[in-house]
Scaffold this motif. Sequence first.
Motif, mmCIF file in Angstrom:
data_model
loop_
_atom_site.group_PDB
_atom_site.id
_atom_site.type_symbol
_atom_site.label_atom_id
_atom_site.label_comp_id
_atom_site.label_asym_id
_atom_site.label_seq_id
_atom_site.Cartn_x
_atom_site.Cartn_y
_atom_site.Cartn_z
ATOM 1 N N HIS A 173 0.834 -1.205 0.000
ATOM 2 C CA HIS A 173 0.000 0.000 0.000
ATOM 3 C C HIS A 173 0.867 1.253 0.000
ATOM 4 O O HIS A 173 0.639 2.190 -0.772
ATOM 5 N N LYS B 250 2.455 6.148 -7.206
ATOM 6 C CA LYS B 250 1.450 6.968 -7.883
ATOM 7 C C LYS B 250 1.891 8.435 -7.923
ATOM 8 O O LYS B 250 1.730 9.131 -8.932
ATOM 9 N N TYR C 5 -8.462 5.585 0.216
ATOM 10 C CA TYR C 5 -7.386 4.719 0.706
ATOM 11 C C TYR C 5 -6.814 3.854 -0.405
ATOM 12 O O TYR C 5 -5.663 3.415 -0.334
ATOM 13 N N TYR D 212 -6.273 4.811 -3.376
ATOM 14 C CA TYR D 212 -5.673 5.755 -4.335
ATOM 15 C C TYR D 212 -6.547 5.957 -5.566
ATOM 16 O O TYR D 212 -6.057 6.274 -6.644
ATOM 17 N N LEU D 213 -7.851 5.713 -5.434
ATOM 18 C CA LEU D 213 -8.737 5.919 -6.585
ATOM 19 C C LEU D 213 -9.235 7.354 -6.626
ATOM 20 O O LEU D 213 -9.780 7.800 -7.618
ATOM 21 N N LYS D 214 -9.064 8.052 -5.513
ATOM 22 C CA LYS D 214 -9.549 9.423 -5.411
ATOM 23 C C LYS D 214 -8.477 10.230 -4.727
ATOM 24 O O LYS D 214 -7.791 9.729 -3.839
ATOM 25 N N ASP D 215 -8.324 11.479 -5.110
ATOM 26 C CA ASP D 215 -7.284 12.263 -4.466
ATOM 27 C C ASP D 215 -7.805 13.158 -3.348
ATOM 28 O O ASP D 215 -7.058 13.533 -2.456
ATOM 29 N N ARG E 256 -0.947 12.431 4.124
ATOM 30 C CA ARG E 256 -1.777 12.785 2.967
ATOM 31 C C ARG E 256 -2.711 13.956 3.212
ATOM 32 O O ARG E 256 -3.102 14.618 2.267
#
Lengths: 364, 215
Positions: free
Chosen positions: A344, A351, B107, B109-112, B195
């Motif tokens: 993760h 990314k 979580y 990483y599909l959305k920022d 984040r």
Amino acid sequence: MSRNVHGFDLEARLNRRTFLKGCAMAAAALGLSDDMFPKLVKAASSPRRPPVVWLHFQECTGCTEALLRASHPDIGRLILDIISLDYHETVMAAAGNQAEENLRSTLERYNGRFLCVVEGAIPTKDGGIYCKIGGRTAMEILEDVAPKSAAVIAIGTCASFGGVQAASPNPTGAVGVRDLFNARPVINISGCPPNPVSFLGTVLHFLTFKRLPPTDQLGRPLFAYGRRIHDHCERRPHFDEGRFADQFGDSGHREGYCLYKLGCKGPETYSNCPTVRFNDVGAWPVGIGHGCIGCTEPRFWDTMTPFYERLPHVSIPGTNGISSSADSAGSKILGITAAAIGIHAAAGIGKRFLKNKPAETDNT
Amino acid sequence: MIYERRLAWSVLFRLFHWFFALSIVALVVTGFYIGDPWTNTTVIKEGKIFTMEYMRYVHFIAGFVFTGAVIVRIYLWGAGNRQEKIMDFLPVTSRNLKNLFSTVAFYLYLKDNYEDRLGHNALAGLFYLITIVMAVLQIISGFYMFYPESSFWQSCGLLLFGTQGQGRFLHHLFMWYFILFAFVHFYIVVWNDIRCQDGLISSIFNGRKFRPKKV
Ligand code: HEM
Ligand code: HEM
Ligand code: SF4
């Protein structure tokens, strides 16, 4: 009637001295005060005490053996003398139709007044055909006899909780008395075998006070099963000090250290073994160097095994019966979790590189 | 963007968190020792340190601290401030259900962007609830062993776990839930702190989070 057991010559009649000695032992186990003692002796010697019908089902007769023979003969004689056994398949002289006739007439004559002792589990699968006596299944016999009794004493772990017959996968559907019958008071004298003193104490309590002694949540009399073995064990100081035998026969074992690491189940087993002990010679399993196997607890064949490890294993799903210890399973899952966390975190960093974006989008 | 500092967690909540977390560390260490005492006959001459008696003593003290912390948390579910109340984070309301899915996407990483909240996000809240439920089970199995002669604890234990042996086994297995939770929890909290801009880690010390100021 004179038998020779272990070289002792048995008198047909018990003398008063040994009779009192036995009563005193039971009274001590029950925790009765001195004033109660004469009352107990009177009840035990009353000619009008209730007779006992002893039923044998799926069992090994070990409980009867432990009661009548393994001890110094006095206790066995005492029990035979105190309880008037009208029907007991192992010790009665009658056989066949005559025996069945005895049973029938006792049920009739003492309806509602006799004590019913059950030894052995009752198979229930396929209509109970896995245990039959005189053409009747164990279930039918219990249904016939138990409701007519004053109270039922389940002797041994089999009659109490099913015992080894009920161990997984329990092919005959064996259960203990309480699982089938509760129309009369049922008390469990569990153990494989139970201590004769626990049985004797329960019977004498019933004779003296006309009711069964108080029990724990599993129906076992508190005077005998009110405390865990571990809390009265003579090796307990070694436990507290952290001195353990690691292997049978190692120096710790020879020093008499605690058997915890050899799988002793004393910490999770209720019984009076360390205080009452067996066979009038002060011996009991932990005392002679073997850990407790938890034989007074329900389903101990399934839940206390492996006997020489502290905790049962967890079976790993999808592997068809492969099992591992709780801790090695736990640390494996922890390892997988750590790997997942690593992936993760790496994905997040990757990314960010791909998008080539600065981390802070705002300028505070 | 301009941020403002707002109170998220009351003092009682922060005390709960640290008593809970530290007692678990003590319970896991001593629990491992009780399960498999590693100091042994080799150190018998070393005096009275790290004996079973001592480890059990620490385990029981920590067990009572742990129990107290859990009671406090359950009390705050009903009587705490807005963020501490159970309905603020349980994924049963439509607001929290939406938040559950958006948090999972965030979580993965599909959305920022994430939904800005003063309290827990719904995914975290769900696991915090599971943790308290596990803690209650751990407490009951613990007291089942701690008061072996009490008929009250015997009835609870028999009902939920079975015999003492089974209760003990489950008590040991449940320990692994807490180890795993602590591990993942620590990672997620740090990940969020990196984040997001709300200053999550310091919030569990000083109770305050940073929120974008509405102008
Ligand atoms: C270094 C260690 C730790 C840090 C920095 C930390 C930080 C935090 C933070 C920031 C929160 C609030 C998170 C949110 O809003 O979603 C939180 C909640 C929580 N933490 Fe920790 N934590 C730590 C260790 C632990 C440990 C060891 C445990 C127990 C195993 C634990 C159990 C919890 C629980 C149960 C909550 C949720 C409280 C609730 O609402 O019921 N934490 N922690
Ligand atoms: C997160 C919390 C806890 C964890 C991780 C934990 C862990 C453990 C472990 C691993 C054992 C050893 C089991 C074995 O292998 O035989 C144990 C034993 C025990 N725990 Fe806990 N425990 C926790 C909470 C509690 C609480 C709240 C109590 C209540 C007082 C408690 C009381 C006990 C008792 C009485 C024993 C048995 C000790 C003995 O008989 O010597 N535990 N614990
Ligand atoms: S030998 Fe068994 S019962 Fe005795 S103190 Fe050790 S663990 Fe407990």
